[in-house]
Design a protein around this motif. Structure first.
Motif, mmCIF file in Angstrom:
data_model
loop_
_atom_site.group_PDB
_atom_site.id
_atom_site.type_symbol
_atom_site.label_atom_id
_atom_site.label_comp_id
_atom_site.label_asym_id
_atom_site.label_seq_id
_atom_site.Cartn_x
_atom_site.Cartn_y
_atom_site.Cartn_z
ATOM 1 N N ALA A 124 -63.750 -114.779 2.381
ATOM 2 C CA ALA A 124 -63.376 -116.146 2.035
ATOM 3 C C ALA A 124 -63.679 -117.153 3.169
ATOM 4 O O ALA A 124 -63.896 -118.226 2.856
ATOM 5 N N ARG A 125 -63.540 -116.592 4.582
ATOM 6 C CA ARG A 125 -63.904 -117.530 5.689
ATOM 7 C C ARG A 125 -65.387 -118.115 5.387
ATOM 8 O O ARG A 125 -65.741 -118.938 6.080
ATOM 9 N N ARG A 126 -66.274 -117.238 4.897
ATOM 10 C CA ARG A 126 -67.623 -117.708 4.890
ATOM 11 C C ARG A 126 -67.775 -118.994 4.135
ATOM 12 O O ARG A 126 -68.690 -119.663 4.221
ATOM 13 N N PHE A 127 -66.770 -119.199 3.352
ATOM 14 C CA PHE A 127 -66.928 -120.455 2.449
ATOM 15 C C PHE A 127 -65.799 -121.432 2.883
ATOM 16 O O PHE A 127 -65.286 -122.469 2.151
ATOM 17 N N GLY A 128 -65.144 -121.147 4.155
ATOM 18 C CA GLY A 128 -64.158 -121.938 4.651
ATOM 19 C C GLY A 128 -62.803 -122.030 3.864
ATOM 20 O O GLY A 128 -62.081 -123.069 3.885
ATOM 21 N N MET A 129 -62.562 -120.897 3.183
ATOM 22 C CA MET A 129 -61.270 -120.796 2.524
ATOM 23 C C MET A 129 -60.540 -119.658 2.933
ATOM 24 O O MET A 129 -60.912 -118.721 3.806
ATOM 25 N N SER A 130 -59.253 -119.486 2.430
ATOM 26 C CA SER A 130 -58.452 -118.338 2.694
ATOM 27 C C SER A 130 -58.512 -117.438 1.362
ATOM 28 O O SER A 130 -59.185 -118.027 0.484
ATOM 29 N N THR A 131 -57.916 -116.369 1.578
ATOM 30 C CA THR A 131 -58.009 -115.293 0.313
ATOM 31 C C THR A 131 -57.332 -116.060 -0.578
ATOM 32 O O THR A 131 -57.827 -115.752 -2.056
ATOM 33 N N VAL A 138 -59.922 -110.776 -5.881
ATOM 34 C CA VAL A 138 -59.562 -110.587 -4.879
ATOM 35 C C VAL A 138 -60.603 -110.549 -3.776
ATOM 36 O O VAL A 138 -61.871 -110.066 -4.083
ATOM 37 N N ALA A 139 -60.447 -110.971 -2.602
ATOM 38 C CA ALA A 139 -61.528 -110.858 -1.371
ATOM 39 C C ALA A 139 -61.148 -110.511 -0.158
ATOM 40 O O ALA A 139 -59.875 -110.751 0.346
ATOM 41 N N GLU A 140 -61.922 -109.950 0.823
ATOM 42 C CA GLU A 140 -61.896 -109.844 2.051
ATOM 43 C C GLU A 140 -61.525 -110.977 2.778
ATOM 44 O O GLU A 140 -62.171 -112.121 2.621
ATOM 45 N N PRO A 141 -60.703 -111.163 3.618
ATOM 46 C CA PRO A 141 -60.697 -112.248 4.541
ATOM 47 C C PRO A 141 -61.674 -112.987 5.162
ATOM 48 O O PRO A 141 -62.246 -114.060 5.197
#
Length: 251
Positions: free
Chosen positions: A63-70, A57-60
């Protein structure tokens, strides 16, 4: 910024209800535990499975740091996302963290965003334990390291102040971008232009351009001379294979 809570991340308690003694923090690269200001604005977290080290599980924002969604980042192996300049040191710290020898450690890593840009970050790993003491997972706190990089640049400049005609980077060797450091590491390990282009998602012309730039910066006529010059300037971590550029030589 949205936050994700980890309800079992609190310290375990003994039978009398008192908090159990905490293990010491593993020393970071400079002997520190959690970096000062690690919980400040700009930090984000994820939860990692202790077995395969995949993100559960990850904070939004994480995930955005890697260009992804959660959803997209869930199931990704954390060590494929975060790269340590000294993998052996990272494995040693993981062993200490899993065994209970320490409760957390901090490491400097690089990561790539969705656009392929490289960034330096400080990552603090915290072990989450069950009442029995067994590790149930890891909390990963990611913080961009711009402030740390600027402070290092200032220290390098101050260390060479008063040296006539000498730039800060000339006194200790060039300071490279994260991508140039990866190219230099690949050249030092014997990778061809095609191999480097494939691994780093660059064109062959892009690789040759960056290698040519380093020829000029290191005053080297060819790749073997470039690697020899980099070794002579202490650019690489000692005893490390494949070669890794030292973190303080990466901006």
């Amino acid at each position: 910024m949205a936050t994700t809570s980890f309800p079992d991340a609190s310290p375990s308690k003994n039978k009398k209800g008192a908090a159990a003694p905490a293990a010491p923090a593993c020393p970071g690269p400079t002997g520190s535990g959690t970096p000062r200001g690690a919980a400040s604005v700009g930090a984000c977290t994820a939860r990692v499975s202790p077995g395969d080290l995949t993100v559960t599980v990850a904070e939004p924002e994480f995930a955005r740091r890697f260009g992804m969604s959660t959803d997209e980042i869930r199931g990704r192996r954390i060590l494929d996302l975060l790269r340590s300049p000294v993998p052996a040191r990272l494995r040693k710290k993981f062993t200490a963290l899993s065994s209970g020898a320490c409760r957390r450690f901090t490491e400097t890593v690089t990561y790539r965003d969705g656009g392929g840009r490289e960034f330096v970050a400080e990552v603090t790993w915290v072990a989450v334990r069950k009442p029995s003491g067994a590790v149930s997972g890891f909390v990963v706190l990611l913080r961009r390291a711009e402030a740390a990089s600027r402070a290092a640049d200032i220290r390098r400049a101050e260390g060479t102040r008063g040296t006539r005609g000498t730039r800060p980077e000339d006194a200790g060797g060039p300071v490279l971008s994260a991508l140039d450091a990866q190219v230099l590491e690949g050249v030092a390990s014997g990778e061809s232009t095609v191999q480097l282009a494939s691994r780093l998602y660059l064109s062959r012309q892009g690789v040759e351009y960056r290698v040519g730039q380093m020829f000029r910066r290191f005053d080297a006529p060819n790749r073997p001379a470039l690697v020899a010059r980099a070794h002579a300037l202490g650019m690489f971590a000692a005893g490390q294979w494949p070669p890794r550029v030292l973190p303080d030589r990466v901006r």
